[in-house]
Design an enzyme around this catalytic site. Structure first.
Site, PDB file in Angstrom:
ATOM      1  N   THR A 118     -25.254 -63.700 -16.711  1.00 46.10           N
ATOM      2  CA  THR A 118     -24.779 -64.780 -17.573  1.00 46.10           C
ATOM      3  C   THR A 118     -25.147 -64.474 -19.025  1.00 46.10           C
ATOM      4  O   THR A 118     -26.306 -64.218 -19.327  1.00 46.10           O
ATOM      5  CB  THR A 118     -25.429 -66.118 -17.140  1.00 46.10           C
ATOM      6  OG1 THR A 118     -25.335 -66.223 -15.732  1.00 46.10           O
ATOM      7  CG2 THR A 118     -24.740 -67.287 -17.802  1.00 46.10           C
ATOM      8  N   GLU A 176     -30.277 -76.977 -19.222  1.00 51.58           N
ATOM      9  CA  GLU A 176     -31.090 -75.775 -19.055  1.00 51.58           C
ATOM     10  C   GLU A 176     -30.924 -74.959 -20.319  1.00 51.58           C
ATOM     11  O   GLU A 176     -29.818 -74.503 -20.644  1.00 51.58           O
ATOM     12  CB  GLU A 176     -30.677 -74.944 -17.827  1.00 51.58           C
ATOM     13  CG  GLU A 176     -31.594 -73.716 -17.690  1.00 51.58           C
ATOM     14  CD  GLU A 176     -31.316 -72.823 -16.494  1.00 51.58           C
ATOM     15  OE1 GLU A 176     -30.795 -73.313 -15.465  1.00 51.58           O
ATOM     16  OE2 GLU A 176     -31.616 -71.615 -16.610  1.00 51.58           O
ATOM     17  N   ARG A 218     -20.930 -66.705  -7.476  1.00 53.42           N
ATOM     18  CA  ARG A 218     -19.939 -66.280  -8.469  1.00 53.42           C
ATOM     19  C   ARG A 218     -18.565 -66.198  -7.831  1.00 53.42           C
ATOM     20  O   ARG A 218     -18.435 -65.979  -6.630  1.00 53.42           O
ATOM     21  CB  ARG A 218     -20.337 -64.922  -9.060  1.00 53.42           C
ATOM     22  CG  ARG A 218     -21.648 -64.968  -9.839  1.00 53.42           C
ATOM     23  CD  ARG A 218     -21.935 -63.636 -10.509  1.00 53.42           C
ATOM     24  NE  ARG A 218     -21.123 -63.445 -11.678  1.00 53.42           N
ATOM     25  CZ  ARG A 218     -21.559 -63.554 -12.932  1.00 53.42           C
ATOM     26  NH1 ARG A 218     -22.820 -63.827 -13.182  1.00 53.42           N
ATOM     27  NH2 ARG A 218     -20.753 -63.366 -13.943  1.00 53.42           N
ATOM     28  N   ASN A 275     -34.858 -67.479  -8.588  1.00 51.15           N
ATOM     29  CA  ASN A 275     -33.467 -67.068  -8.353  1.00 51.15           C
ATOM     30  C   ASN A 275     -33.465 -65.834  -7.447  1.00 51.15           C
ATOM     31  O   ASN A 275     -34.075 -64.810  -7.789  1.00 51.15           O
ATOM     32  CB  ASN A 275     -32.817 -66.757  -9.715  1.00 51.15           C
ATOM     33  CG  ASN A 275     -31.376 -66.349  -9.581  1.00 51.15           C
ATOM     34  OD1 ASN A 275     -31.032 -65.516  -8.742  1.00 51.15           O
ATOM     35  ND2 ASN A 275     -30.518 -66.908 -10.407  1.00 51.15           N
ATOM     36  N   HIS A 303     -33.718 -67.645 -18.173  1.00 51.71           N
ATOM     37  CA  HIS A 303     -33.047 -66.378 -18.472  1.00 51.71           C
ATOM     38  C   HIS A 303     -34.002 -65.432 -19.193  1.00 51.71           C
ATOM     39  O   HIS A 303     -34.400 -65.682 -20.316  1.00 51.71           O
ATOM     40  CB  HIS A 303     -31.768 -66.538 -19.292  1.00 51.71           C
ATOM     41  CG  HIS A 303     -30.828 -65.399 -19.027  1.00 51.71           C
ATOM     42  ND1 HIS A 303     -29.810 -65.461 -18.110  1.00 51.71           N
ATOM     43  CD2 HIS A 303     -30.818 -64.139 -19.494  1.00 51.71           C
ATOM     44  CE1 HIS A 303     -29.197 -64.304 -18.048  1.00 51.71           C
ATOM     45  NE2 HIS A 303     -29.792 -63.484 -18.870  1.00 51.71           N
ATOM     46  N   HIS A 359     -30.699 -61.404  -6.837  1.00 52.97           N
ATOM     47  CA  HIS A 359     -30.859 -59.947  -6.857  1.00 52.97           C
ATOM     48  C   HIS A 359     -31.243 -59.370  -5.504  1.00 52.97           C
ATOM     49  O   HIS A 359     -31.073 -58.175  -5.270  1.00 52.97           O
ATOM     50  CB  HIS A 359     -31.844 -59.533  -7.949  1.00 52.97           C
ATOM     51  CG  HIS A 359     -31.284 -59.801  -9.311  1.00 52.97           C
ATOM     52  ND1 HIS A 359     -30.141 -59.183  -9.768  1.00 52.97           N
ATOM     53  CD2 HIS A 359     -31.653 -60.659 -10.278  1.00 52.97           C
ATOM     54  CE1 HIS A 359     -29.857 -59.637 -10.964  1.00 52.97           C
ATOM     55  NE2 HIS A 359     -30.746 -60.529 -11.307  1.00 52.97           N
TER      56      HIS A 359
HETATM   57  N1  PXP Z   1     -30.776 -69.515 -15.528  1.00 52.94           N
HETATM   58  C1  PXP Z   1     -29.474 -69.182 -15.502  1.00 52.94           C
HETATM   59  C2  PXP Z   1     -28.478 -70.231 -15.844  1.00 52.94           C
HETATM   60  C3  PXP Z   1     -29.056 -67.875 -15.160  1.00 52.94           C
HETATM   61  O1  PXP Z   1     -27.747 -67.573 -15.132  1.00 52.94           O
HETATM   62  C4  PXP Z   1     -30.033 -66.924 -14.820  1.00 52.94           C
HETATM   63  C5  PXP Z   1     -29.601 -65.536 -14.435  1.00 52.94           C
HETATM   64  O2  PXP Z   1     -28.944 -65.537 -13.243  1.00 52.94           O
HETATM   65  C6  PXP Z   1     -31.375 -67.320 -14.827  1.00 52.94           C
HETATM   66  C7  PXP Z   1     -31.726 -68.611 -15.216  1.00 52.94           C
HETATM   67  C8  PXP Z   1     -32.480 -66.400 -14.428  1.00 52.94           C
HETATM   68  O3  PXP Z   1     -32.538 -65.322 -15.306  1.00 52.94           O
HETATM   69  P1  PXP Z   1     -33.417 -64.070 -14.946  1.00 52.94           P
HETATM   70  O4  PXP Z   1     -32.854 -63.457 -13.703  1.00 52.94           O
HETATM   71  O5  PXP Z   1     -33.286 -63.205 -16.153  1.00 52.94           O
HETATM   72  O6  PXP Z   1     -34.823 -64.573 -14.736  1.00 52.94           O
END
Ligand code: PXP
Length: 244
Positions: free
Chosen positions: A101, A152, A45, A7, A192, A10
């Site tokens: 989230t 997920e 978002r 992801n 997450h 950030h």
């Molecule tokens: N999966 C989902 C659905 C999320 O909303 C997020 C956070 O944006 C992640 C995975 C990844 O989480 P993290 O950034 O804590 O690794």
């Protein structure tokens, strides 16, 4: 071994903090893929706090592996997702005031509107639609009824649990949820809060996981190691090639 999707939200958060044009999340996505990621995740978002519409169009062009578009059921965002046609669309709950989230979708309460959105995404040609759900069998039981192929599992409680009995308890909760989702015929993803510390216990405990979505821990580590090294280290962990 699961696919690793990184992801890159950030990177855009950092860019936007200075209202700059860099660091570029698309350049980051390409480096992640070159360093061992199987694909890229982003969340468009409603408030565009990190990824913006222009990023989405550029990511669609640049990403060679799997592209996972995270979204709420907001009409405008669903429309953009349909137009973008990523390989995977993951529906998540979204509240404006949250930092990230928080928790999974309430599929039981929202079954009707989720079913409509899943149908729209599938009709737009998106091959895989996932719902982001807590490891709760009552919620998982109704996921298939929405038409989603994939779940997920939210790993936030596991990630936040202190190491020891609490973390083991959360790991076993996710393991049971993954087993149940698999029995329901769902493809299992997870994400997450997964990081370089907790991933080993997660992977030892939880079966059937086909894909993990990891962001914050990798981008945070990249400040010290560079993004390429941070992704390669996580890819080794996820692919079981880590020596330690
Ligand atoms: N999966 C989902 C659905 C999320 O909303 C997020 C956070 O944006 C992640 C995975 C990844 O989480 P993290 O950034 O804590 O690794």
């Amino acid at each position: 071994m699961p696919n690793l999707l990184i992801n890159i939200d950030h990177v855009a958060t950092l860019r936007n903090a200075r209202r700059e044009t860099f660091p570029d999340p698309v350049e980051a996505a390409c480096l992640c893929e070159a360093s061992g990621a199987d694909g890229i995740v982003f969340h468009l978002r409603e408030d565009r706090r990190h990824i913006n519409d222009h990023d989405v169009a550029r990511l669609k062009q640049a990403v060679r592996g799997k592209l996972d578009f995270e979204l709420s059921t907001n009409e405008e965002i669903v429309e953009i997702c349909c137009r973008t046609c990523p390989e995977l669309a993951t529906l998540v709950p979204e509240r404006r005031e949250e930092i990230t989230t928080e928790g999974g979708l309430d599929v039981i309460r929202r079954q009707a509107d989720l079913t409509v959105t899943v149908d729209r995404l599938k009709k737009a040609g998106i091959g895989e639609v996932a719902l982001f759900v807590d490891p709760d069998v009552d919620q998982i039981r109704v996921v298939r009824d929405t038409g989603a192929s994939t779940i997920e599992l939210h790993t936030g409680d596991f990630a936040n649990a202190p190491a020891g009995a609490d973390q083991l308890h959360e790991a076993s909760r996710i393991a049971k949820a993954a087993e149940f989702a698999h029995e329901c015929g769902l493809i299992v993803h997870a994400g997450h809060g997964l990081d370089y510390e907790n991933y080993r216990l997660f992977s030892r405990s939880v079966p059937h996981v086909r894909e993990v979505s990891i962001g914050f821990s990798v981008i945070a580590r990249s400040i010290f190691t560079g993004l390429g090294v941070a992704v390669t280290e996580m890819a080794r962990l996820v692919k079981g090639q880590d020596a330690s």
